[in-house]
Design a protein around this motif. Structure first.
Motif, PDB file in Angstrom:
ATOM      1  N   ALA A 117       0.854  -1.193   0.000  1.00  0.00           N
ATOM      2  CA  ALA A 117       0.000   0.000   0.000  1.00  0.00           C
ATOM      3  C   ALA A 117       0.887   1.239   0.000  1.00  0.00           C
ATOM      4  O   ALA A 117       1.027   1.914   1.004  1.00  0.00           O
ATOM      5  CB  ALA A 117      -0.924  -0.024   1.215  1.00  0.00           C
TER       6      ALA A 117
ATOM      7  N   PHE B 143      -6.994  -1.216   6.657  1.00  0.00           N
ATOM      8  CA  PHE B 143      -8.270  -1.587   6.057  1.00  0.00           C
ATOM      9  C   PHE B 143      -9.086  -2.396   7.049  1.00  0.00           C
ATOM     10  O   PHE B 143      -8.612  -3.405   7.557  1.00  0.00           O
ATOM     11  CB  PHE B 143      -8.036  -2.419   4.792  1.00  0.00           C
ATOM     12  CG  PHE B 143      -7.237  -1.694   3.755  1.00  0.00           C
ATOM     13  CD1 PHE B 143      -7.876  -0.985   2.754  1.00  0.00           C
ATOM     14  CD2 PHE B 143      -5.855  -1.693   3.795  1.00  0.00           C
ATOM     15  CE1 PHE B 143      -7.145  -0.304   1.789  1.00  0.00           C
ATOM     16  CE2 PHE B 143      -5.110  -1.017   2.841  1.00  0.00           C
ATOM     17  CZ  PHE B 143      -5.759  -0.315   1.846  1.00  0.00           C
TER      18      PHE B 143
ATOM     19  N   ARG C 252     -16.353  -1.910   1.350  1.00  0.00           N
ATOM     20  CA  ARG C 252     -15.508  -1.165   0.400  1.00  0.00           C
ATOM     21  C   ARG C 252     -14.035  -1.268   0.767  1.00  0.00           C
ATOM     22  O   ARG C 252     -13.180  -1.411  -0.115  1.00  0.00           O
ATOM     23  CB  ARG C 252     -15.936   0.293   0.331  1.00  0.00           C
ATOM     24  CG  ARG C 252     -17.314   0.452  -0.310  1.00  0.00           C
ATOM     25  CD  ARG C 252     -17.704   1.877  -0.426  1.00  0.00           C
ATOM     26  NE  ARG C 252     -17.032   2.417  -1.609  1.00  0.00           N
ATOM     27  CZ  ARG C 252     -17.279   3.598  -2.092  1.00  0.00           C
ATOM     28  NH1 ARG C 252     -18.155   4.389  -1.519  1.00  0.00           N
ATOM     29  NH2 ARG C 252     -16.659   4.011  -3.175  1.00  0.00           N
ATOM     30  N   LEU C 253     -13.729  -1.189   2.060  1.00  0.00           N
ATOM     31  CA  LEU C 253     -12.337  -1.295   2.491  1.00  0.00           C
ATOM     32  C   LEU C 253     -11.818  -2.717   2.282  1.00  0.00           C
ATOM     33  O   LEU C 253     -10.663  -2.915   1.896  1.00  0.00           O
ATOM     34  CB  LEU C 253     -12.186  -0.874   3.951  1.00  0.00           C
ATOM     35  CG  LEU C 253     -12.416   0.616   4.227  1.00  0.00           C
ATOM     36  CD1 LEU C 253     -12.358   0.898   5.718  1.00  0.00           C
ATOM     37  CD2 LEU C 253     -11.408   1.454   3.467  1.00  0.00           C
TER      38      LEU C 253
ATOM     39  N   SER D  16     -11.024  -3.067  -1.374  1.00  0.00           N
ATOM     40  CA  SER D  16      -9.802  -2.318  -1.692  1.00  0.00           C
ATOM     41  C   SER D  16      -8.562  -3.064  -1.231  1.00  0.00           C
ATOM     42  O   SER D  16      -7.569  -3.145  -1.951  1.00  0.00           O
ATOM     43  CB  SER D  16      -9.828  -0.933  -1.036  1.00  0.00           C
ATOM     44  OG  SER D  16     -10.831  -0.137  -1.602  1.00  0.00           O
ATOM     45  N   CYS D  17      -8.619  -3.601  -0.036  1.00  0.00           N
ATOM     46  CA  CYS D  17      -7.497  -4.363   0.503  1.00  0.00           C
ATOM     47  C   CYS D  17      -7.175  -5.551  -0.396  1.00  0.00           C
ATOM     48  O   CYS D  17      -6.013  -5.781  -0.755  1.00  0.00           O
ATOM     49  CB  CYS D  17      -7.820  -4.828   1.919  1.00  0.00           C
ATOM     50  SG  CYS D  17      -6.512  -5.786   2.695  1.00  0.00           S
TER      51      CYS D  17
ATOM     52  N   ARG E 206      -7.927  -6.028  -3.560  1.00  0.00           N
ATOM     53  CA  ARG E 206      -7.416  -5.562  -4.864  1.00  0.00           C
ATOM     54  C   ARG E 206      -5.937  -5.243  -4.771  1.00  0.00           C
ATOM     55  O   ARG E 206      -5.152  -5.624  -5.638  1.00  0.00           O
ATOM     56  CB  ARG E 206      -8.167  -4.316  -5.318  1.00  0.00           C
ATOM     57  CG  ARG E 206      -9.541  -4.583  -5.845  1.00  0.00           C
ATOM     58  CD  ARG E 206     -10.236  -3.320  -6.283  1.00  0.00           C
ATOM     59  NE  ARG E 206      -9.498  -2.701  -7.384  1.00  0.00           N
ATOM     60  CZ  ARG E 206      -9.600  -1.426  -7.716  1.00  0.00           C
ATOM     61  NH1 ARG E 206     -10.396  -0.617  -7.044  1.00  0.00           N
ATOM     62  NH2 ARG E 206      -8.929  -0.948  -8.730  1.00  0.00           N
ATOM     63  N   ILE E 207      -5.541  -4.550  -3.718  1.00  0.00           N
ATOM     64  CA  ILE E 207      -4.140  -4.169  -3.543  1.00  0.00           C
ATOM     65  C   ILE E 207      -3.267  -5.404  -3.354  1.00  0.00           C
ATOM     66  O   ILE E 207      -2.225  -5.544  -4.001  1.00  0.00           O
ATOM     67  CB  ILE E 207      -3.983  -3.205  -2.345  1.00  0.00           C
ATOM     68  CG1 ILE E 207      -4.600  -1.847  -2.680  1.00  0.00           C
ATOM     69  CG2 ILE E 207      -2.513  -3.057  -1.949  1.00  0.00           C
ATOM     70  CD1 ILE E 207      -4.749  -0.918  -1.493  1.00  0.00           C
TER      71      ILE E 207
ATOM     72  N   LEU F 291     -12.736  -5.949 -10.979  1.00  0.00           N
ATOM     73  CA  LEU F 291     -12.003  -4.767 -10.522  1.00  0.00           C
ATOM     74  C   LEU F 291     -10.490  -4.903 -10.662  1.00  0.00           C
ATOM     75  O   LEU F 291      -9.765  -3.967 -10.338  1.00  0.00           O
ATOM     76  CB  LEU F 291     -12.341  -4.497  -9.048  1.00  0.00           C
ATOM     77  CG  LEU F 291     -13.820  -4.286  -8.738  1.00  0.00           C
ATOM     78  CD1 LEU F 291     -14.035  -4.192  -7.242  1.00  0.00           C
ATOM     79  CD2 LEU F 291     -14.351  -3.049  -9.448  1.00  0.00           C
TER      80      LEU F 291
END
Length: 115
Positions: A41, A48, A54-55, A58-59, A61-62, A91
């Motif tokens: 990150a 996260f 949503r978090l 995102s986590c 995906r990263i 995504l």
């Protein structure tokens, strides 16, 4: 003379080298707050809350895009990945998605038989 590998082929090979041997090796948390190191990150959030959709997305995906083999095992949870995959696969990059779905057929989208 053979042509050099395409960018897509290079990316796929990079992602494939990082994969765990099996999804069951993914032993990361399914709840709570995760603090990702800067090599993952490096831009934006580093913490996260996996209990916030949503978090959590995102986590994942990263970690999928930036994580090395040990990061995937440490930060991803098998059951959570499988449950998120139908949305998560839309995504992430096509190369990343194809590598994971080829290695782990249980992630590939199910096709319905038409009667």
């Amino acid at each position: 003379m053979a042509s050099p590998p395409s960018l897509s082929e290079l990316r796929r090979a990079k992602f494939a080298r990082r994969l765990p041997a099996e999804l069951a090796a993914l032993a990361g948390p399914a709840h709570g707050t995760v603090s990702l190191p800067l090599h993952l990150a490096w831009s934006g959030l580093t913490e996260f809350d996996l209990d916030q959709p949503r978090l959590r997305m995102s986590c994942y995906r990263i970690v999928l895009a930036e994580g090395l083999h040990d990061d995937l095992i440490r930060y991803l949870d098998q059951d959570l990945l499988v449950s998120l995959w139908p949305t998560l696969r839309t995504l992430i990059s096509r190369d990343l998605r194809d590598v994971w779905e080829t290695a782990f057929p249980e992630l590939a989208p199910r096709t319905r038989a038409v009667a």
